[in-house]
Design a protein around this motif. Structure first.
Motif, PDB file in Angstrom:
ATOM      1  N   ILE A  24       0.854  -1.186   0.000  1.00  0.00           N
ATOM      2  CA  ILE A  24       0.000   0.000   0.000  1.00  0.00           C
ATOM      3  C   ILE A  24       0.892   1.238   0.000  1.00  0.00           C
ATOM      4  O   ILE A  24       1.702   1.431   0.908  1.00  0.00           O
ATOM      5  N   GLU A  25       0.751   2.064  -1.029  1.00  0.00           N
ATOM      6  CA  GLU A  25       1.497   3.318  -1.089  1.00  0.00           C
ATOM      7  C   GLU A  25       0.835   4.326  -0.159  1.00  0.00           C
ATOM      8  O   GLU A  25      -0.388   4.426  -0.116  1.00  0.00           O
ATOM      9  N   PHE A  26       1.658   5.053   0.601  1.00  0.00           N
ATOM     10  CA  PHE A  26       1.110   6.113   1.437  1.00  0.00           C
ATOM     11  C   PHE A  26       2.032   7.321   1.409  1.00  0.00           C
ATOM     12  O   PHE A  26       3.222   7.206   1.140  1.00  0.00           O
ATOM     13  N   SER A  27       1.418   8.474   1.625  1.00  0.00           N
ATOM     14  CA  SER A  27       2.198   9.714   1.640  1.00  0.00           C
ATOM     15  C   SER A  27       2.247  10.237   3.067  1.00  0.00           C
ATOM     16  O   SER A  27       1.348  10.004   3.872  1.00  0.00           O
ATOM     17  N   LEU A  28       3.310  10.960   3.350  1.00  0.00           N
ATOM     18  CA  LEU A  28       3.510  11.548   4.668  1.00  0.00           C
ATOM     19  C   LEU A  28       4.092  12.940   4.452  1.00  0.00           C
ATOM     20  O   LEU A  28       5.153  13.074   3.832  1.00  0.00           O
ATOM     21  N   VAL A  29       3.374  13.969   4.919  1.00  0.00           N
ATOM     22  CA  VAL A  29       3.777  15.349   4.694  1.00  0.00           C
ATOM     23  C   VAL A  29       3.766  16.090   6.019  1.00  0.00           C
ATOM     24  O   VAL A  29       2.806  15.968   6.794  1.00  0.00           O
ATOM     25  N   GLN A  30       4.807  16.871   6.260  1.00  0.00           N
ATOM     26  CA  GLN A  30       4.826  17.698   7.467  1.00  0.00           C
ATOM     27  C   GLN A  30       4.024  18.959   7.188  1.00  0.00           C
ATOM     28  O   GLN A  30       4.350  19.744   6.302  1.00  0.00           O
ATOM     29  N   VAL A  31       2.940  19.150   7.946  1.00  0.00           N
ATOM     30  CA  VAL A  31       2.035  20.280   7.757  1.00  0.00           C
ATOM     31  C   VAL A  31       2.569  21.516   8.479  1.00  0.00           C
ATOM     32  O   VAL A  31       2.494  22.622   7.965  1.00  0.00           O
ATOM     33  N   GLU A  32       3.060  21.316   9.666  1.00  0.00           N
ATOM     34  CA  GLU A  32       3.673  22.361  10.479  1.00  0.00           C
ATOM     35  C   GLU A  32       4.616  21.656  11.447  1.00  0.00           C
ATOM     36  O   GLU A  32       4.617  20.428  11.501  1.00  0.00           O
ATOM     37  N   PRO A  33       5.412  22.403  12.188  1.00  0.00           N
ATOM     38  CA  PRO A  33       6.314  21.713  13.117  1.00  0.00           C
ATOM     39  C   PRO A  33       5.548  20.762  14.047  1.00  0.00           C
ATOM     40  O   PRO A  33       4.506  21.125  14.600  1.00  0.00           O
ATOM     41  N   ASP A  34       6.014  19.547  14.126  1.00  0.00           N
ATOM     42  CA  ASP A  34       5.437  18.507  14.980  1.00  0.00           C
ATOM     43  C   ASP A  34       4.051  18.025  14.548  1.00  0.00           C
ATOM     44  O   ASP A  34       3.374  17.340  15.301  1.00  0.00           O
ATOM     45  N   PHE A  71      -3.491   7.246   2.476  1.00  0.00           N
ATOM     46  CA  PHE A  71      -3.315   6.026   1.698  1.00  0.00           C
ATOM     47  C   PHE A  71      -4.658   5.601   1.133  1.00  0.00           C
ATOM     48  O   PHE A  71      -5.706   6.091   1.553  1.00  0.00           O
ATOM     49  N   GLN A  72      -4.612   4.698   0.168  1.00  0.00           N
ATOM     50  CA  GLN A  72      -5.831   4.210  -0.471  1.00  0.00           C
ATOM     51  C   GLN A  72      -5.789   2.693  -0.535  1.00  0.00           C
ATOM     52  O   GLN A  72      -4.805   2.101  -0.969  1.00  0.00           O
ATOM     53  N   ILE A  73      -6.886   2.073  -0.089  1.00  0.00           N
ATOM     54  CA  ILE A  73      -7.078   0.631  -0.210  1.00  0.00           C
ATOM     55  C   ILE A  73      -8.361   0.445  -0.996  1.00  0.00           C
ATOM     56  O   ILE A  73      -9.440   0.818  -0.519  1.00  0.00           O
ATOM     57  N   GLY A  74      -8.241  -0.099  -2.184  1.00  0.00           N
ATOM     58  CA  GLY A  74      -9.408  -0.211  -3.052  1.00  0.00           C
ATOM     59  C   GLY A  74      -9.886   1.182  -3.427  1.00  0.00           C
ATOM     60  O   GLY A  74      -9.106   2.023  -3.861  1.00  0.00           O
ATOM     61  N   LYS A  75     -11.168   1.434  -3.209  1.00  0.00           N
ATOM     62  CA  LYS A  75     -11.732   2.741  -3.516  1.00  0.00           C
ATOM     63  C   LYS A  75     -11.743   3.678  -2.313  1.00  0.00           C
ATOM     64  O   LYS A  75     -12.125   4.830  -2.432  1.00  0.00           O
ATOM     65  N   THR A  76     -11.325   3.189  -1.167  1.00  0.00           N
ATOM     66  CA  THR A  76     -11.372   3.961   0.071  1.00  0.00           C
ATOM     67  C   THR A  76     -10.056   4.687   0.318  1.00  0.00           C
ATOM     68  O   THR A  76      -9.005   4.064   0.425  1.00  0.00           O
ATOM     69  N   VAL A  77     -10.138   6.015   0.403  1.00  0.00           N
ATOM     70  CA  VAL A  77      -8.981   6.847   0.730  1.00  0.00           C
ATOM     71  C   VAL A  77      -9.076   7.200   2.209  1.00  0.00           C
ATOM     72  O   VAL A  77     -10.110   7.659   2.684  1.00  0.00           O
ATOM     73  N   THR A  78      -7.998   6.964   2.931  1.00  0.00           N
ATOM     74  CA  THR A  78      -7.953   7.246   4.368  1.00  0.00           C
ATOM     75  C   THR A  78      -6.870   8.283   4.617  1.00  0.00           C
ATOM     76  O   THR A  78      -5.761   8.153   4.114  1.00  0.00           O
ATOM     77  N   THR A  79      -7.219   9.319   5.380  1.00  0.00           N
ATOM     78  CA  THR A  79      -6.251  10.355   5.734  1.00  0.00           C
ATOM     79  C   THR A  79      -6.258  10.533   7.238  1.00  0.00           C
ATOM     80  O   THR A  79      -7.229  10.200   7.918  1.00  0.00           O
ATOM     81  N   GLY A  80      -5.181  11.076   7.735  1.00  0.00           N
ATOM     82  CA  GLY A  80      -5.107  11.340   9.161  1.00  0.00           C
ATOM     83  C   GLY A  80      -3.943  12.244   9.478  1.00  0.00           C
ATOM     84  O   GLY A  80      -3.123  12.561   8.607  1.00  0.00           O
ATOM     85  N   ARG A  81      -3.891  12.657  10.709  1.00  0.00           N
ATOM     86  CA  ARG A  81      -2.807  13.506  11.194  1.00  0.00           C
ATOM     87  C   ARG A  81      -2.262  12.919  12.480  1.00  0.00           C
ATOM     88  O   ARG A  81      -2.993  12.277  13.235  1.00  0.00           O
TER      89      ARG A  81
END
Length: 71
Positions: A6-16, A22-32
């Motif tokens: 499963i490919e996933f991205s990780l981006v720093q939005v602000e310090p800390d 990530f996406q599994i099938g048609k479902t995209v899941t995001t979090g912080r």
């Protein structure tokens, strides 16, 4: 980044503060997650991927059974 295929991205939005997606099938899941360490943020995203993959395995037998009932 990749976890169990499963490919996933990780981006720093602000310090800390990190945002992952990530996406599994048609479902995209995001979090912080809040941490100063990139490795810890990646680990938490990977834990979520593992949980979501576990859910799909638990649902698979019911889904397969419903196919045989439809026949």
């Amino acid at each position: 980044m990749n976890r169990r295929g499963i490919e996933f991205s990780l981006v720093q939005v602000e310090p800390d503060l990190w945002q992952w997606q990530f996406q599994i099938g048609k479902t995209v899941t995001t979090g912080r997650t809040r941490t100063s360490l990139r490795g810890m943020a990646a680990h938490r995203a990977q834990q979520r991927i593992d949980r979501e993959l576990g859910k799909s395995r638990e649902l698979a037998p019911a889904w397969i059974a419903s196919l045989s009932d439809a026949s």
